[in-house]
Structure formats: structure tokens, C-alpha cells
Scaffold this active site. Structure first.
Site, PDB file in Angstrom:
ATOM      1  N   ASP A 102       1.366  -1.270 -10.196  1.00 44.43           N
ATOM      2  CA  ASP A 102       2.811  -1.614  -9.832  1.00 44.43           C
ATOM      3  C   ASP A 102       2.933  -3.031  -9.536  1.00 44.43           C
ATOM      4  O   ASP A 102       3.700  -3.539  -8.988  1.00 44.43           O
ATOM      5  CB  ASP A 102       3.131  -0.867  -8.754  1.00 44.43           C
ATOM      6  N   ASP A 105      -5.832  -5.337  -4.832  1.00 41.53           N
ATOM      7  CA  ASP A 105      -4.870  -6.435  -4.899  1.00 41.53           C
ATOM      8  C   ASP A 105      -5.343  -7.627  -4.274  1.00 41.53           C
ATOM      9  O   ASP A 105      -6.286  -8.154  -3.745  1.00 41.53           O
ATOM     10  CB  ASP A 105      -3.617  -6.072  -3.626  1.00 41.53           C
ATOM     11  N   LYS A 121       4.433  -0.404 -14.000  1.00 38.64           N
ATOM     12  CA  LYS A 121       5.571  -0.979 -14.009  1.00 38.64           C
ATOM     13  C   LYS A 121       5.766  -1.767 -15.315  1.00 38.64           C
ATOM     14  O   LYS A 121       4.858  -2.754 -15.797  1.00 38.64           O
ATOM     15  CB  LYS A 121       5.757  -1.906 -12.789  1.00 38.64           C
ATOM     16  N   ASP A 169      -8.716  -9.994  -7.924  1.00 39.29           N
ATOM     17  CA  ASP A 169      -7.771 -10.368  -8.905  1.00 39.29           C
ATOM     18  C   ASP A 169      -7.981  -9.440 -10.116  1.00 39.29           C
ATOM     19  O   ASP A 169      -8.922  -9.263 -10.761  1.00 39.29           O
ATOM     20  CB  ASP A 169      -7.959 -11.786  -9.249  1.00 39.29           C
ATOM     21  N   TRP A 192       2.128   2.801  -2.749  1.00 39.33           N
ATOM     22  CA  TRP A 192       1.463   3.548  -3.720  1.00 39.33           C
ATOM     23  C   TRP A 192       0.309   4.329  -3.208  1.00 39.33           C
ATOM     24  O   TRP A 192      -0.052   5.595  -3.288  1.00 39.33           O
ATOM     25  CB  TRP A 192       1.431   3.186  -5.043  1.00 39.33           C
ATOM     26  N   GLY A 206       0.812  -1.175  -0.191  1.00 41.35           N
ATOM     27  CA  GLY A 206      -0.011  -0.080   0.073  1.00 41.35           C
ATOM     28  C   GLY A 206       0.917   1.320   0.006  1.00 41.35           C
ATOM     29  O   GLY A 206       0.280   2.549   0.310  1.00 41.35           O
TER      30      GLY A 206
HETATM   31  N1  SAM Z   1       2.734  -0.763  -5.394  1.00 39.89           N
HETATM   32  C1  SAM Z   1       2.703  -1.492  -4.089  1.00 39.89           C
HETATM   33  C2  SAM Z   1       3.310  -0.576  -2.933  1.00 39.89           C
HETATM   34  O1  SAM Z   1       3.738   0.568  -3.169  1.00 39.89           O
HETATM   35  O2  SAM Z   1       3.068  -0.985  -1.937  1.00 39.89           O
HETATM   36  C3  SAM Z   1       3.618  -2.603  -4.172  1.00 39.89           C
HETATM   37  C4  SAM Z   1       3.123  -3.725  -5.134  1.00 39.89           C
HETATM   38  S1  SAM Z   1       3.864  -5.202  -4.931  1.00 39.89           S
HETATM   39  C5  SAM Z   1       5.267  -4.910  -5.940  1.00 39.89           C
HETATM   40  C6  SAM Z   1       3.068  -6.285  -6.310  1.00 39.89           C
HETATM   41  C7  SAM Z   1       1.780  -6.619  -5.956  1.00 39.89           C
HETATM   42  O3  SAM Z   1       1.011  -7.182  -7.174  1.00 39.89           O
HETATM   43  C8  SAM Z   1       1.671  -7.516  -4.962  1.00 39.89           C
HETATM   44  O4  SAM Z   1       1.036  -7.255  -3.895  1.00 39.89           O
HETATM   45  C9  SAM Z   1       0.930  -8.868  -5.617  1.00 39.89           C
HETATM   46  O5  SAM Z   1      -0.094  -9.290  -4.662  1.00 39.89           O
HETATM   47  C10 SAM Z   1       0.095  -8.152  -6.855  1.00 39.89           C
HETATM   48  N2  SAM Z   1      -0.705  -8.646  -7.688  1.00 39.89           N
HETATM   49  C11 SAM Z   1      -0.004  -9.722  -8.427  1.00 39.89           C
HETATM   50  N3  SAM Z   1      -0.913 -10.265  -9.443  1.00 39.89           N
HETATM   51  C12 SAM Z   1      -2.135  -9.695  -9.029  1.00 39.89           C
HETATM   52  C13 SAM Z   1      -3.188  -9.851  -9.719  1.00 39.89           C
HETATM   53  N4  SAM Z   1      -3.624 -10.853 -10.671  1.00 39.89           N
HETATM   54  N5  SAM Z   1      -4.481  -9.014  -9.080  1.00 39.89           N
HETATM   55  C14 SAM Z   1      -4.107  -8.223  -8.083  1.00 39.89           C
HETATM   56  N6  SAM Z   1      -2.839  -8.016  -7.642  1.00 39.89           N
HETATM   57  C15 SAM Z   1      -1.913  -8.480  -8.135  1.00 39.89           C
END
Ligand code: SAM
Length: 280
Positions: free
Chosen positions: A120, A79, A160, A95, A55, A53
Site C-alpha cells: 500500500d 516500512d 496500490k 526500505d 493492513w 499497520g
Molecule cells: N497500509 C498501511 C496501513 O494500512 O496502515 C498504510 C500505508 S501508508 C499509505 C504508506 C506507507 O508507505 C508509509 O507508512 C511510508 O512510510 C511507506 N513507505 C514509503 N516509501 C517506503 C519505502 N521506500 N520503504 C518502506 N516503506 C515505505
């Protein structure tokens, strides 16, 4: 590796804890915003793949805190993982690749389109290079298709990317939907990593284009506009270099800091439980 050694090796990791950010990624969005003024006039914003969280924290601090309730924009964060609450942010555990997620997001905006979508997204890395790259690409495509369904004309999409083999195909797809596509590298993103962010401004899909999550856009249906994007490094040159080691960041007397917001339901917790009960 101990916490203090990571504090030394990564100035942004330490600064995030000092400044109360849940993750060092906060600096990436802050530096992108310095360069592109992303939040100006934003009334509805979606943060995809938002956990833990940081961002969303940036969005909350920049757009909600110290703003009268009547003028606060709507922020929806999505997420797969649960997220600890944040002021002025609606958090959804969903999702982004599932078609049912779109109407739920839109319902929080009263079915009005969004001004800004940020993503991200990254998978849990397996170490199998091709698989990781493939899943990352699928997350990005899902974010792009969702953005195409929720953005207003003129809106902005930030995501990203990994500048791998097929990045020019992605630029072509994005150039069909947005007038300006820039590949931006914030100073807080390690130069040694392929990570970068596409900043796509002025959403302007081709005539007749109808976003459809069940039948995502196919670029062969359209004339290709361009497959390269200008590259822009962003972030103040005086800000720390993400690849450098800063021994002064932790003095002999300073203590390692705890994480601002430990994960609420990390997969490793289940793994530890399974190991303890000899199920692994
Ligand atoms: N932007 C976030 C922050 O600032 O805290 C960090 C994001 S982290 C690098 C990547 C996130 O992508 C993870 O929490 C993961 O659960 C989420 N993610 C991956 N595949 C996903 C999907 N299909 N649907 C939702 N979230 C997903």
C-alpha cells in the site's frame, strides 16, 4: 478541521476508530479480500509499506487470531517507519527499495517463497505533482520487483496504483509476470481519487526470467502481452460511499474518538521540536 468534522465527512475514518483499525485503509484490503479471496491457503505473506499497520492488522485478524499456533502463517511487515507490535506479525523497519531488504524478508520464511505480497506504498506527498508521481511509481516498481523475487509460482501480488498517464506501461509489466491482472477499486477508496489497486493473480514469469533487484525487469526484452486491465469495483454496495458526508455518523452526544494507534515516530514530531528550539 476538527476530529468530529472528519468523522462526519468520512464514514470510513470514523468506522476505523470504532472497530479498532489503525487506519481507514483496513477497509480497502477487507473489500479486496471479499472480492478476490486473497487469504485462502496463505502460509507466508509480506506486507510492504505497512505502517501504521492497518493492513497488517487485517492479516493478523484473518490469519492468526483464533488459529492454533502450529497452523499460523508467517506475516512479515516492512516500512521505513517504526510500527507498534501486532500479534503474529514480524515488523521490520526497512526500505523496500534497498536490495538488502529482500534477504532479510526471506530469512523470516526460512528461505521459502511467499504466497501473497501486498503493498500500500505511498510517499510523503510534497505537493510537487510530478515529483510525487515519480516517487510513487518508484515505490510500486520496487514492490513489484520484490514480489517477483519472493513469490512462489501461482502467488498473488496486490499493490496500490494511481491511474495516471503511464498506467498502461505498468499493466504491461505486470501482465508479463502474472496470468491475471485486474484494476480494482474498493468502495472505501474515494471515487474522486486516482487511487486503485492492481490485483495480480497466478505468478507465472516468462521462461528464463531471473528476478534481480540490481537489474530490474525491462519489458522491451519480452513480447508484450497486453496493456489494459479489466476494471472492477469492489465492496458491498450497502457499505458507505467514501466520497459522501454522513452527518448521522456523529450525533450531538457522541464524542470524537482518539486514534487507535498514534504514529510511533512521526516526522512532524521532529519538526515541532525543531520549531520550539528555533532551529526551523
Ligand atoms: N497500509 C498501511 C496501513 O494500512 O496502515 C498504510 C500505508 S501508508 C499509505 C504508506 C506507507 O508507505 C508509509 O507508512 C511510508 O512510510 C511507506 N513507505 C514509503 N516509501 C517506503 C519505502 N521506500 N520503504 C518502506 N516503506 C515505505
Amino acid at each position: 478541521m476538527g476530529r468530529s468534522s472528519k468523522d462526519k465527512r468520512d464514514a470510513y475514518y470514523r468506522m476505523a476508530k470504532e472497530q479498532g483499525w489503525r487506519a481507514r485503509s483496513a477497509f480497502k484490503l477487507l473489500q479486496l479480500n471479499e472480492q478476490f479471496d486473497l487469504f485462502k491457503g496463505v502460509r507466508r505473506v509480506v506486507d510492504l509499506c505497512a505502517a501504521p499497520g492497518s493492513w497488517s492488522q487485517v492479516l493478523s485478524r484473518e490469519l492468526v487470531q483464533n488459529v492454533p499456533a502450529s497452523e499460523r502463517p508467517t506475516i512479515v511487515s516492512v516500512d521505513l517507519q517504526p510500527m507498534a507490535p501486532l500479534e503474529g506479525v514480524c515488523t521490520l523497519q526497512l526500505d523496500i527499495t534497498h536490495p538488502d531488504t529482500l534477504p532479510i524478508i526471506l530469512s523470516h520464511f526460512g528461505d521459502e517463497p511467499a504466497d501473497l505480497v501486498v503493498s500500500d506504498g505511498a510517499p510523503d506527498v510534497t505537493g510537487l505533482h510530478d515529483l510525487d508521481e515519480y516517487i510513487q511509481a518508484q515505490i510500486l516498481l520496487a514492490a513489484m520487483n520484490l514480489a517477483a523475487c519472493v513469490l512462489r509460482p501461482g502467488g498473488t501480488f496486490v499493490a496500490k496504483i494511481f491511474r495516471g498517464r503511464d498506467v498502461s506501461l505498468l499493466y504491461s509489466q505486470l501482465r508479463l509476470l502474472f496470468k491475471h491482472v485486474t484494476c480494482a477499486k474498493p468502495r472505501s477508496s474515494r471515487a474522486s481519487s486516482l487511487e486503485a489497486f492492481v490485483v495480480c493473480q497466478d505468478f507465472c514469469p516468462p521462461e528464463g526470467f531471473k528476478p534481480n533487484l540490481k537489474k530490474p525487469m525491462c519489458i522491451t526484452d519480452y513480447e508484450c502481452i497486453g496493456d489494459i486491465a479489466p476494471f472492477l469495483a469492489c465492496g458491498d454496495l450497502n457499505s458507505p460511499d467514501a466520497d459522501a458526508t454522513y452527518p448521522y455518523a456523529v450525533s450531538k452526544n457522541s464524542k470524537p474518538l482518539d486514534a487507535v494507534q498514534p504514529p510511533t515516530a512521526p516526522p512532524y514530531k521532529k519538526a515541532i521540536e525543531m520549531k520550539r528550539s528555533a532551529q526551523l
